[in-house]
Each structure stands twice: as C-alpha cells, then as structure tokens.
Enzyme design. Structure first.
Site, short mmCIF file in Angstrom:
data_model
loop_
_atom_site.label_atom_id
_atom_site.label_comp_id
_atom_site.label_asym_id
_atom_site.label_seq_id
_atom_site.Cartn_x
_atom_site.Cartn_y
_atom_site.Cartn_z
N CYS A 1 -4.90 -3.77 2.61
CA CYS A 1 -4.94 -3.86 4.41
C CYS A 1 -6.23 -3.67 4.62
O CYS A 1 -7.27 -5.09 4.81
CB CYS A 1 -4.48 -2.64 4.84
SG CYS A 1 -3.55 -2.48 5.97
N LYS B 1 -9.43 1.97 -1.78
CA LYS B 1 -9.79 1.75 -0.69
C LYS B 1 -10.75 1.94 0.27
O LYS B 1 -11.35 3.20 0.87
CB LYS B 1 -9.11 2.20 0.38
CG LYS B 1 -8.49 1.42 2.21
CD LYS B 1 -7.13 1.53 2.68
CE LYS B 1 -6.48 0.72 3.87
NZ LYS B 1 -5.93 0.65 4.75
N GLU C 1 1.00 -1.41 0.19
CA GLU C 1 -0.33 0.04 -0.07
C GLU C 1 0.41 1.07 0.40
O GLU C 1 1.67 1.35 0.71
CB GLU C 1 -0.54 -0.04 1.65
CG GLU C 1 -1.75 1.29 1.39
CD GLU C 1 -2.14 0.74 2.85
OE1 GLU C 1 -1.83 0.08 3.42
OE2 GLU C 1 -3.73 1.44 3.68
#
Lengths: 294, 294
Positions: free
Chosen positions: A153, A120, A49
């Site tokens: 994540c 995200k 990321e």
C-alpha cells in the site's frame, strides 16, 4: 521470444470485514476466490492487505486480538495448504503478531510451503498506532517461477521501494493494498485512482510487472477504492483496471523473465545502467548547507 | 489560506526546428509565445528542451555548431532581456557550449537577470553522442517568487530526481522536455502519454507542482508527443493536458507556497517525515550478496 517463465497472475479484489466474528469467514472467502482464480488458470494469486482480518481496527487491543503468528498462524497455514494443493504461488496480507509486536505483513507461499514474509515499512494513518514499522528491509524472494518482490500500500508512495526491489532483481512485484483516500479527485475521467498511476509509473520506470490487489467496500466509515490492476513491463495495465466497487479478479498473462531484458528503448539507453547512483543521496536535504527541508 | 506566492504558470508547447537556418526563427517564435503568455497574465513561463535549436542533430559537429555559451549566448540573453522587460521568470532549454564540451541545458532567468542553469544528467539516446552528462547536480534556485527546481525530459524517468529537488525544498519544478517514443501505446484512452503520468506521480509523491512543457511536431523522422501539463501539489493536472499535436500554451494558477505545507493526508502521515532514508541505499543491487543486478 517464447515465454521463459509464463504465469497467469490474478489480483483478487474483495471485501474482508474487520471483527473477530468475521475472521474465519474472510479467510474462507479468500480461499473460495483463490480457488476460482486457480480454476481459471491463475498460477500467481495476489490478495489485498490484511485480507484475513479487515482493516479498521478500533484500538491496539483489537488489532492484537485479530493478529496471529506468521508463518505458524491459521491464515498463513490455510493459504500454504491451498498453494500446495493447487500448485500456486499466493501473496496475501496478514496482521502478524511476533511476541507483543504487531506488523502489517505480506506472506508469500508456494507449492513447497512458506517462502517468505515482508513487513510493511511505511505505515499509513492509524496503522502507526497499532503496528511497528517493518524491520525486514525490502526483500526479494527466489521462487520456482522467478524472483518475487513484495510491497504494501503506502509503500508505493515512496518510489524508492519499487526501485530497491527492481535493482535487487525482482521479476515481478506483488502489491497488496487497502487503498483509501488521496487528495481529490479520488478518480479521474479514465476511472483510475492515483494509486493506479503510482503502480503504472513504478512499473514503467523499473521495467517490472506489478500485480496490485486492492480491497473494496466500506468498513467503520472508511471507503476503499478498488482499482486493482496488473501492469506489464512497460507500465501500462494489461486488460482493464478494476472498478471502484465490487468483488472482481483481474487476470493477466505475464512472462516473469521479461523484466530481465532491458526495455527496448533504443540502442543507447538502459534504465538501470542510466541510473546515477553516485548522485542519489537519500540524505540530501537533511544535511544543511543549501538544502531546505520543509 | 490566501495565496502567499501566487503565480500564473504557462507551459509553452511549440515546434522549433533543427538547422542553423532556423535558429533565429526558433528564438523569435519563443519570444512571441512568451509575450502572448505574459499578455494573458503568466509570470512563470516554461519552454521545451532545446527550444532555441530544435533537437535532431545529425552529428556532433552539427550539435556543436548550434550550441552557444550560457549565460553569455544570444538565446539566454534574449530570454533574460524579455524577463526583465516583462517582469517574468522564464525557463527554457538551450544547447550549451562550454569550451569544447556540450550540455543539454535549462536556463532560468528572472526580472533581475540570469538566475541559474541546470545541465541534463540523464541523457536520452543520441544525446549521449553529442552532450556530456550534466555536472551541476540537481540544483534548486532561490528566486523572488520561491524556490525553483529544474529537470529535463528523461530525468523524470528516474524518480530520484524529483525527490532530490523536493527534499531540497523546491516550491515548483519546471520540466523542459522533448518527449518522444516510449513503449506503446504512446497514448492511452484518456489521451495522455506515459510522461504525463510520470509528471503527475512525481508531483503527487513529492507534494510539489510541476510545470512541464513539451514540444510538438516532427523533425528528421522523429515525432514529439505534446501532452504539456501543469500539476498541482496533489499531482492531478490543473486544467487540460495539451494534445499531442499543435502549438498551444497550458496555463495554471499556482501558489508556490503550497508545497511547503504537508499534504493534508491525515494527522499521522507526512510524505517527507515518513521517508525511511536509512533504508534507501541507492547502491543496493550493486554490492553482491543476495542482490541480482540485471
């Protein structure tokens, strides 16, 4: 059965550092490491990321200054050029600026150019102060080598995400991460962090390989956990889980068509067919009645 | 904070054997082991799936012969009497007969009698030939000590189940199991099977302890994996995961109120608040469009 869509996947664990003065160097280092992976035969390379920018922005203005348009920004262009040159598929994290909005984004580029982006959805900690929650859903992209799903994540703390990618037919999930603190212990006696187990079980219950790259190093007081890994359809790591510290790349040979077969549990079970979607009301607990939201 | 609802949980790993001639002995053995656990201070005791009957029925008629009504059958009555006598909460698996229908059921009994039942929703392998899929949803029961959710074995391969119990406010999930084969390796270098990891991650992402009892032994060619464990709200096992073989009981002190606090991730994240139920369409992938069900 011979591999129908063989790829050598690489999860690149490295240490980008935040700060505008470091940004070009981060991208250059990612390119060195992608080239190393390609030299070793990798055809699908996954970076962490925010691989180009580092993670620990001090304020929104600093995040804004690091961010760039996608796909027409320098980081995506650099990875796309390399993907074309080396015949690779590359996934990596970019701080994306779209007008005045910022997103924590993963881009997927291939030999023919930019394939797609994912923003995200589940933001972690101070990301909520800089970034907008992703507004692109949970897309699965068609590529030359198969269908690729992306997650970032904290997304994997929500088992719904890998499930949604799998039921859309993802042949592989690329997981780009900056894994940090979780309730202790950070690592168990097997040397694995909880995020490694979340990756393994998401892979296992969805019969889909996951290529998970995490960063390492420290940055402005935050420590990253390494533990990059690649799982097969059964969920177990292929080869070693990366250590908590140190740049390293994890490799695994995958057949991206393997996820299209039902896992060979027995002749009566199939994970997808066995789902009871009629009972999985995501709003349960928010409707009163005999439900007790905390 | 001192414990608001302290319990000592016990996951009883033992070896019931199928066969009508063994049924009374299985129940007697379960009672011996519950008494042992109570003598050691346990107040919440969890037994494996089908603890009274064993597992490997040869045909539906044999399953039918082993099954009994719930709550008005001998196994539930025996456990309820013991729960009353010892002031315990007990969860265990029963082959349930309701008219001509059979269910793979977990019963919850307490000091005041029978509290509730759950009928296994996701059936494994030949269970599909004997039992009906559960028709009671995923209930969470109010008890003196807190809210108790139940699940049975293959249910935990569907992360939706623990999630649904958690969002209904379960303070603890009691997981009754006959874990058998999964894609190899059966155990990793840490001595844990994939079901242990499914338990840990379900516990972790839902901030809820799980008391998971599995059986051991062999039966008509089938081998059971042990690995009983109890996790805290963080998902990590409290104490040891039980070995793959041998009768043993795993103990852990839990505060059933702990699950009502958000995990202390940071001041911006809360696993429940962070969910994006607006995006978790369980039917995604079954609606065509750009979706590819396998």
């Amino acid at each position: 059965m011979p591999a129908i869509s063989p790829v050598t996947a690489a999860a690149v664990q490295f240490d980008p550092q935040v700060g505008l003065e470091n940004k070009d160097g981060n991208v250059r280092r990612s390119i060195e490491l992608i080239n190393e992976a390609a030299d070793r035969g990798a055809t699908l390379v996954v970076l962490p990321e925010l691989a180009g920018t580092g993670y620990g922005f001090a304020c929104r203005e600093e995040a804004y200054a690091h961010a760039e348009p996608v796909p027409d920004g320098p980081t995506t262009r650099a990875w796309a050029a390399l993907a074309r040159e080396r015949g690779l598929h590359i996934v990596g994290g970019v701080a994306e600026r779209d007008g005045v909005r910022l997103f924590d984004t993963a881009v997927l580029v291939g030999p023919d150019g930019v394939i797609g982006t994912y923003r995200k959805t589940h933001l972690w900690n101070r990301e909520k102060l800089y970034f907008e929650p992703g507004d692109l859903g949970f897309p699965v992209f068609h590529t030359r080598i198969g269908r690729i799903g992306l997650l970032i994540c904290w997304d994997i703390w929500f088992p719904e995400v890998a499930r949604l990618l799998a039921v859309q037919g993802a042949d592989v999930i690329c997981s780009v991460n900056n894994w940090v603190w979780t309730p202790p212990p950070l690592f168990d006696e097997a040397g694995r962090c909880m995020a490694a187990y979340l990756t393994m079980t998401a892979s296992h219950v969805n019969n889909v390989p996951i290529v998970a790259a995490n960063r390492v190093g420290e940055e402005r007081g935050g420590r990253f956990l390494g533990c990059s890994l690649i799982t097969g359809t059964g969920g177990w790591p292929i080869g070693s889980v990366a250590p908590a510290e140190g740049e390293t790349t994890v490799y695994a040979d995958l057949d991206l068509a393997a996820s299209r077969s039902a896992p060979i549990w027995n002749d009566l079970n199939d994970l997808v067919r066995d789902r009871r979607t009629d009972l999985y009301d995501p709003l349960l607990g928010y409707r009163g009645g005999d439900a007790f939201p905390r």
